[in-house]
Design a protein around this motif. Sequence first.
Motif, mmCIF file in Angstrom:
data_model
loop_
_atom_site.group_PDB
_atom_site.id
_atom_site.type_symbol
_atom_site.label_atom_id
_atom_site.label_comp_id
_atom_site.label_asym_id
_atom_site.label_seq_id
_atom_site.Cartn_x
_atom_site.Cartn_y
_atom_site.Cartn_z
ATOM 1 N N UNK A 171 25.997 60.658 41.236
ATOM 2 C CA UNK A 171 26.386 60.889 42.629
ATOM 3 C C UNK A 171 27.296 59.793 43.172
ATOM 4 N N UNK A 172 27.182 58.562 42.611
ATOM 5 C CA UNK A 172 27.866 57.439 43.273
ATOM 6 C C UNK A 172 28.637 56.499 42.347
ATOM 7 N N UNK A 173 28.377 56.493 41.049
ATOM 8 C CA UNK A 173 28.997 55.481 40.180
ATOM 9 C C UNK A 173 30.530 55.624 40.192
ATOM 10 N N UNK A 174 31.219 54.484 40.240
ATOM 11 C CA UNK A 174 32.688 54.504 40.292
ATOM 12 C C UNK A 174 33.318 54.464 38.911
ATOM 13 N N UNK A 175 32.723 53.658 38.016
ATOM 14 C CA UNK A 175 33.298 53.494 36.677
ATOM 15 C C UNK A 175 32.179 53.207 35.683
ATOM 16 N N UNK A 176 32.197 53.918 34.558
ATOM 17 C CA UNK A 176 31.224 53.683 33.483
ATOM 18 C C UNK A 176 31.969 53.011 32.333
ATOM 19 N N UNK A 177 31.567 51.768 32.022
ATOM 20 C CA UNK A 177 32.315 50.958 31.053
ATOM 21 C C UNK A 177 31.999 51.309 29.599
ATOM 22 N N UNK A 178 30.745 51.655 29.329
ATOM 23 C CA UNK A 178 30.303 51.675 27.938
ATOM 24 C C UNK A 178 30.183 53.045 27.309
ATOM 25 N N UNK A 179 31.209 53.875 27.421
ATOM 26 C CA UNK A 179 31.130 55.209 26.815
ATOM 27 C C UNK A 179 31.484 55.104 25.330
ATOM 28 N N UNK A 180 30.492 55.393 24.481
ATOM 29 C CA UNK A 180 30.712 55.159 23.053
ATOM 30 C C UNK A 180 30.523 56.415 22.197
ATOM 31 N N UNK A 181 30.497 57.596 22.834
ATOM 32 C CA UNK A 181 30.398 58.832 22.052
ATOM 33 C C UNK A 181 30.868 60.015 22.882
ATOM 34 N N UNK A 182 31.275 61.078 22.193
ATOM 35 C CA UNK A 182 31.684 62.293 22.894
ATOM 36 C C UNK A 182 30.490 62.930 23.595
ATOM 37 N N UNK A 200 35.232 58.222 36.570
ATOM 38 C CA UNK A 200 36.111 57.448 35.678
ATOM 39 C C UNK A 200 35.276 56.741 34.607
ATOM 40 N N UNK A 201 35.821 56.714 33.404
ATOM 41 C CA UNK A 201 35.112 56.128 32.263
ATOM 42 C C UNK A 201 36.042 55.252 31.437
ATOM 43 N N UNK A 202 35.448 54.288 30.747
ATOM 44 C CA UNK A 202 36.150 53.494 29.747
ATOM 45 C C UNK A 202 35.509 53.769 28.394
ATOM 46 N N UNK A 203 36.323 53.931 27.367
ATOM 47 C CA UNK A 203 35.772 54.055 26.020
ATOM 48 C C UNK A 203 35.472 52.660 25.492
ATOM 49 N N UNK A 204 34.250 52.466 25.006
ATOM 50 C CA UNK A 204 33.887 51.164 24.447
ATOM 51 C C UNK A 204 34.301 51.118 22.980
ATOM 52 N N UNK A 205 35.193 50.187 22.682
ATOM 53 C CA UNK A 205 35.672 50.004 21.310
ATOM 54 C C UNK A 205 34.887 48.862 20.675
ATOM 55 N N UNK A 241 26.317 43.520 14.526
ATOM 56 C CA UNK A 241 25.801 44.889 14.434
ATOM 57 C C UNK A 241 25.202 45.356 15.749
ATOM 58 N N UNK A 242 24.768 44.400 16.569
ATOM 59 C CA UNK A 242 24.061 44.770 17.799
ATOM 60 C C UNK A 242 24.987 45.342 18.873
ATOM 61 N N UNK A 243 26.276 45.135 18.724
ATOM 62 C CA UNK A 243 27.214 45.619 19.738
ATOM 63 C C UNK A 243 27.540 47.097 19.512
ATOM 64 N N UNK A 244 27.496 47.861 20.593
ATOM 65 C CA UNK A 244 27.844 49.276 20.524
ATOM 66 C C UNK A 244 29.363 49.432 20.553
ATOM 67 N N UNK A 245 29.807 50.637 20.263
ATOM 68 C CA UNK A 245 31.231 50.899 20.401
ATOM 69 C C UNK A 245 31.744 51.872 19.355
#
Length: 220
Positions: A80-91, A109-114, A120-124
């Motif tokens: 309902x309110x989020x402006x930007x999601x930084x950690x999108x790591x999958x379709x 709005x979204x950012x793809x996390x690379x 190994x602990x980092x997503x992306x």
Amino acid sequence: MSIKTNLEDIKATIPEHVTLVAVSKTKPVSDLMEAYNAGQRIFGENKIQEMADKYAEMPKDIEWHMIGHVQRNKVKYMAEFVSLIHGVDSFKLLKEIDKQAKNHDRIIKCLLQIKIAEEDSKFGMSVSDASALLQSDAFSELKNIKVVGLMGMATFTDNMTQVENEFKFLNNTFSELKNTNPDLEIKSMGMSGDYQLAIECGSTMVRVGSSIFGARNYNN
């Protein structure tokens, strides 16, 4: 040092084209309001429930950024309110965000996390996966999300040469993907300990927490 002073000191070191996200996770609303009253309007949280609680309590001209790893079943609580999601790591996650955004008649709005770190602990996502996603028919059918950039988290290390190389990798990846995706505008990389290096490497959005609010207490 007060939060206001910390904020002013950091803003003085950041060029105009770089957006400062004040990472306020685990901090009480009173601390966030001190930053708000000093002019800060963009706050980053890593837990959806905590962000939703703060959203309910605080002024509505704040931009809330979700900077942590996102579980698909929690997306509905921030749609309902989020402006930007930084950690999108999958379709799959992108599809869920699209579905929940549609329920609120919004475009999120979204950012793809690379994945730029060796840990190994980092997503992306890999660069090839991100490229394939952005060019897929399934992606073009999502009408309630907009991928506006990339995010990357460097390895947690004192080896700044390694960190610099990882930031440069994200910057190069951005240039490569922007050729076919003109909507890409944001490069979100750099935190309290390395944001100045990140800016030198092309970052346009930095996530700074402890340098503004002080050390975090995870026992809250």
